[in-house]
Design a protein around this motif. Sequence first.
Motif, short mmCIF file in Angstrom:
data_model
loop_
_atom_site.label_atom_id
_atom_site.label_comp_id
_atom_site.label_asym_id
_atom_site.label_seq_id
_atom_site.Cartn_x
_atom_site.Cartn_y
_atom_site.Cartn_z
N SER A 18 0.82 -1.20 0.00
CA SER A 18 0.00 0.00 0.00
C SER A 18 0.86 1.26 0.00
O SER A 18 0.53 2.25 -0.66
CB SER A 18 -0.95 0.01 1.20
OG SER A 18 -0.23 0.00 2.42
N ASP A 34 -6.95 0.11 -2.92
CA ASP A 34 -6.47 -0.91 -2.00
C ASP A 34 -7.41 -2.11 -2.07
O ASP A 34 -8.45 -2.15 -1.40
CB ASP A 34 -6.42 -0.33 -0.58
CG ASP A 34 -6.03 -1.37 0.47
OD1 ASP A 34 -5.69 -2.51 0.09
OD2 ASP A 34 -6.06 -1.02 1.66
N ALA A 37 -8.35 -4.23 1.12
CA ALA A 37 -9.42 -3.73 1.98
C ALA A 37 -10.76 -4.30 1.57
O ALA A 37 -11.65 -4.51 2.41
CB ALA A 37 -9.46 -2.20 1.92
N ARG A 40 -10.96 -7.73 3.02
CA ARG A 40 -11.15 -7.60 4.46
C ARG A 40 -12.61 -7.30 4.78
O ARG A 40 -13.16 -7.81 5.76
CB ARG A 40 -10.25 -6.49 5.02
CG ARG A 40 -8.79 -6.88 5.16
CD ARG A 40 -7.93 -5.69 5.57
NE ARG A 40 -6.57 -6.09 5.87
CZ ARG A 40 -6.12 -6.43 7.07
NH1 ARG A 40 -6.95 -6.41 8.09
NH2 ARG A 40 -4.87 -6.78 7.25
N SER A 87 -13.87 1.26 7.31
CA SER A 87 -12.45 1.45 7.02
C SER A 87 -11.56 1.14 8.22
O SER A 87 -10.44 0.63 8.05
CB SER A 87 -12.20 2.89 6.55
OG SER A 87 -13.01 3.20 5.43
N CYS A 88 -12.02 1.43 9.43
CA CYS A 88 -11.25 1.13 10.63
C CYS A 88 -11.54 -0.29 11.13
O CYS A 88 -10.63 -1.00 11.59
CB CYS A 88 -11.57 2.14 11.73
SG CYS A 88 -11.03 3.82 11.35
N ARG A 91 -9.40 -3.54 10.08
CA ARG A 91 -7.96 -3.61 10.28
C ARG A 91 -7.52 -4.53 11.42
O ARG A 91 -6.34 -4.65 11.70
CB ARG A 91 -7.41 -2.20 10.52
CG ARG A 91 -7.54 -1.29 9.30
CD ARG A 91 -6.84 -1.87 8.09
NE ARG A 91 -7.16 -1.15 6.85
CZ ARG A 91 -6.74 -1.53 5.66
NH1 ARG A 91 -6.01 -2.62 5.54
NH2 ARG A 91 -7.08 -0.84 4.59
N GLU A 93 -6.78 -8.09 13.57
CA GLU A 93 -6.15 -9.36 13.21
C GLU A 93 -7.18 -10.44 12.90
O GLU A 93 -6.97 -11.31 12.07
CB GLU A 93 -5.22 -9.83 14.35
CG GLU A 93 -3.92 -9.05 14.45
CD GLU A 93 -3.08 -9.13 13.19
OE1 GLU A 93 -2.84 -10.24 12.70
OE2 GLU A 93 -2.68 -8.07 12.69
N SER A 96 -8.23 -9.90 9.46
CA SER A 96 -7.15 -10.30 8.57
C SER A 96 -7.18 -11.80 8.32
O SER A 96 -7.04 -12.27 7.17
CB SER A 96 -5.80 -9.91 9.18
OG SER A 96 -4.73 -10.33 8.36
N ARG A 157 4.05 -4.79 11.42
CA ARG A 157 2.67 -4.89 11.90
C ARG A 157 2.61 -4.68 13.41
O ARG A 157 1.72 -3.99 13.92
CB ARG A 157 2.09 -6.25 11.52
CG ARG A 157 0.66 -6.49 11.99
CD ARG A 157 -0.29 -5.44 11.47
NE ARG A 157 -1.67 -5.71 11.87
CZ ARG A 157 -2.62 -4.80 11.85
NH1 ARG A 157 -2.36 -3.56 11.45
NH2 ARG A 157 -3.84 -5.11 12.23
N GLU A 160 3.05 -1.05 14.15
CA GLU A 160 1.85 -0.32 13.74
C GLU A 160 0.77 -0.40 14.81
O GLU A 160 0.15 0.61 15.16
CB GLU A 160 1.32 -0.90 12.43
CG GLU A 160 0.06 -0.25 11.90
CD GLU A 160 -0.45 -0.93 10.64
OE1 GLU A 160 -1.68 -1.05 10.49
OE2 GLU A 160 0.38 -1.35 9.82
N LYS A 164 -0.73 2.58 17.55
CA LYS A 164 -2.16 2.88 17.68
C LYS A 164 -2.68 2.59 19.08
O LYS A 164 -3.87 2.73 19.34
CB LYS A 164 -2.95 2.04 16.67
CG LYS A 164 -2.69 2.40 15.22
CD LYS A 164 -3.49 1.51 14.28
CE LYS A 164 -3.26 1.87 12.82
NZ LYS A 164 -4.02 0.98 11.90
#
Length: 225
Positions: A18, A34, A37, A40, A87-88, A91, A93, A96, A157, A160, A164
Amino acid sequence: MNKLLSIAIDGPSGAGKSSVAQICARELKILYLDTGAMYRAVGLYMLRKGVDLEEEAAISAAMPGVELDVKYVDGEQRVFLCGEDVSCAIRGEDVSRAASKVSCVRAVREAMVRAQRDIARGRSVVMDGRDIGTTVFPDAELKIFVTATPEIRAQRRFDELKAKGQEGSFEEILENVKQRDYIDQNREVSPLRKADDALLLDNTTMTISQQKEWLQKQFDKTVKG
């Protein structure tokens, strides 16, 4: 740009696809999509509906209920699932892992490929995913396969999530990365692989600045030349 241009960015989970795609989009002033996404969002839908992710038939049967849309809000890509901005939410796991499961299902991949081609029709676009250069846009003007070691991808990851304020186990993330790689590379439909004419970008030891410099050279040779 005077002519339509398609750029395909592929690679394993957490390789920085990305980031590379966004650099391309900014430098060339074209649309970025993307595609991960989108998968996901499908995974999130299945989790919310309690669909058994081990049952391909159940996933296929649930697909008609997936209403997926991708919009740009203030220049940022937002993913909408059945009218909700997720969108949030996509994200985590758990999502994923769900995305990894649903991406193996033929009905899901066929629906996503159709949607991706529809979005790209009539415009210049850069897409990142796992089968863009091999399946979605096999005739893309520029194809790049981005990769890095599993350990580096897991560390990125982990960092990241930490940034957050979210908790995560490096060992679990690393295992998830390796499992995702195996699933992506061994699925029956559109497995992850480097297209024969794709350029290889191994960014294991590269900074963002170094990747930008590498990309600029490719633009000069392939796109602008």
